[in-house]
Write an enzyme that holds these catalytic residues in place. Structure first.
Site, short mmCIF file in Angstrom:
data_model
loop_
_atom_site.label_atom_id
_atom_site.label_comp_id
_atom_site.label_asym_id
_atom_site.label_seq_id
_atom_site.Cartn_x
_atom_site.Cartn_y
_atom_site.Cartn_z
N ASP A 144 -31.82 2.72 5.32
CA ASP A 144 -30.83 3.01 4.30
C ASP A 144 -29.44 2.94 4.89
O ASP A 144 -29.19 3.51 5.96
CB ASP A 144 -31.08 4.41 3.73
CG ASP A 144 -30.41 4.62 2.38
OD1 ASP A 144 -29.21 4.30 2.26
OD2 ASP A 144 -31.08 5.10 1.45
N LYS A 159 -16.35 -6.25 -11.73
CA LYS A 159 -16.18 -4.87 -12.23
C LYS A 159 -15.15 -4.10 -11.42
O LYS A 159 -14.66 -3.05 -11.86
CB LYS A 159 -17.53 -4.13 -12.18
CG LYS A 159 -18.69 -4.80 -12.92
CD LYS A 159 -18.52 -4.73 -14.41
CE LYS A 159 -19.77 -5.17 -15.15
NZ LYS A 159 -20.20 -6.55 -14.85
N LYS A 200 -16.69 -0.14 -6.25
CA LYS A 200 -16.56 -1.46 -5.64
C LYS A 200 -15.11 -1.74 -5.24
O LYS A 200 -14.84 -2.34 -4.19
CB LYS A 200 -17.06 -2.54 -6.61
CG LYS A 200 -18.57 -2.66 -6.71
CD LYS A 200 -19.14 -3.33 -5.47
CE LYS A 200 -20.58 -3.73 -5.66
NZ LYS A 200 -21.12 -4.44 -4.48
#
Length: 350
Positions: free
Chosen positions: A66, A132, A144
């Site tokens: 992860d 976005k 983002k």
């Protein structure tokens, strides 16, 4: 510059390797025979499938892990030359329900990537962003945008280190799991109606093959701190619905005329158009053949020579917004879908 032999004998890490873009980056990188490709994903099932698929290729290594785990990132980047950071939470609605998780995975984990890259003296880190991020209306887009800013600002932290950080921003991957194509396809299979949120809606589109190719190209071009904005065709959503009905309805045993299109209204936070570059960014952007390059707002901090081959224009005149661009005709859109086998790939689950 398009000499992809640059990747030969490099050690490349792809985060989010089991995603749509990650998988295509693997496929294309294999052509250039890197010394090693390290594939990282936290999806146990999907990383196992990748391990099975590439088990006969000795230089492809699969890792379950992860990006939230900073120590893990530092270990996996040992000796790495190039990082393609594609791992992220990308679903807008889910991100609204789980904002803290989005911060953990999209923002803080990107900081982990930066710190691990600096510690291991990685050559280049390319972050994959999204339309976005431009004038964001939601948590995912704002995350983002923050990642883009972190990646740009990371170039001030090198202190003699050679690491180059840059971002690449693009819109919809047509036919991907998150695109509207599978939704329309299932609705047509059931005989309709095909639901369109707003008939005025326009979108940038690109195949995953095209996106991955240009992401690789940004790794060749990056000097540090730029946001590369990929040029993309534009379509109207209503045209996509009509073209798909005409292509698929007979295949599923329907007459195209019997499948209706129903306008249901835009979703909360959904824009009628997509933005890939703001008007403010045009003042510090260059145009290349396949993309725009938006330079850092504080260029004097970086002391980098931002020169590139094949510059088309030294200045960009207008914001890059789907509503301002000429959209594909229905025939052009149909030809695009057929040429790139978009519908076939969706049906086959590719």
């Amino acid at each position: 510059m398009s000499d992809f032999s640059y990747f030969s004998n490099k050690i490349v890490l792809i985060t989010g390797a089991a995603g749509t873009v990650g998988k295509e980056l693997i496929r294309q990188l294999l052509e250039y025979r890197p010394a090693e490709i390290r594939l990282l994903d936290n999806n146990e099932t999907e990383i196992f499938f990748l391990m099975e698929k590439y088990k006969h290729i000795s230089f492809v290594k699969c890792f379950l892990g992860d990006i939230r785990d900073k120590d893990r990132m530092k270990r996996i980047m040992k000796c790495v030359d190039i990082v393609f950071h594609t791992a992220a939470f990308k679903h807008v609605i889910l991100s609204e329900y789980h904002p803290f998780d989005v911060v953990q995975t999209n923002i803080l984990a990107t900081q982990n990537i930066i710190e691990a890259a600096l510690e291991n003296n990685v050559e280049k880190v390319i972050f994959t962003s999204s339309d976005k991020a431009v004038n964001p209306t939601n948590v995912m887009g704002a995350s983002k945008l923050m990642c883009e800013k972190l990646i740009t600002a990371a170039n001030t932290l090198t202190y003699g280190n050679k690491t180059i950080f840059a971002s690449v921003r693009f819109g919809n991957i047509i036919g991907s799991r998150g695109s509207v194509v599978p939704v329309f396809m299932n609705q047509i299979k059931l005989g309709g109606p095909v639901t369109v949120t707003d008939k005025r809606m326009t979108r940038f589109i690109m195949t995953v093959e095209q996106a991955a190719n240009l992401i690789l190209k940004t790794a060749l071009l990056a000097k540090g701190g730029e946001v590369f904005i990929i040029k993309m065709p534009v379509m109207r959503i209503i045209d996509l619905a009509e073209v798909m009905i005409n292509i698929l309805a007979p295949k599923y045993g329907y007459s195209p005329e019997t499948i209706k299109i129903k306008e249901i209204g835009a979703k909360p936070g959904e824009k009628l158009y997509e933005e890939l570059m703001t008007q403010e960014e045009t003042r510090r952007s260059l145009e290349l053949k396949d993309m725009f390059v938006t330079l850092p707002a504080f260029r004097e901090v970086y002391k980098i020579d931002y020169t590139y081959p094949d510059i088309v224009k030294e200045r960009v005149d207008k914001a890059y917004i789907s509503a301002n661009e000429t959209y594909l005709t229905k025939k052009e859109l149909k030809d695009y879908l057929i040429k790139h086998k978009v519908l076939e790939k969706v049906e086959q689950g590719i």
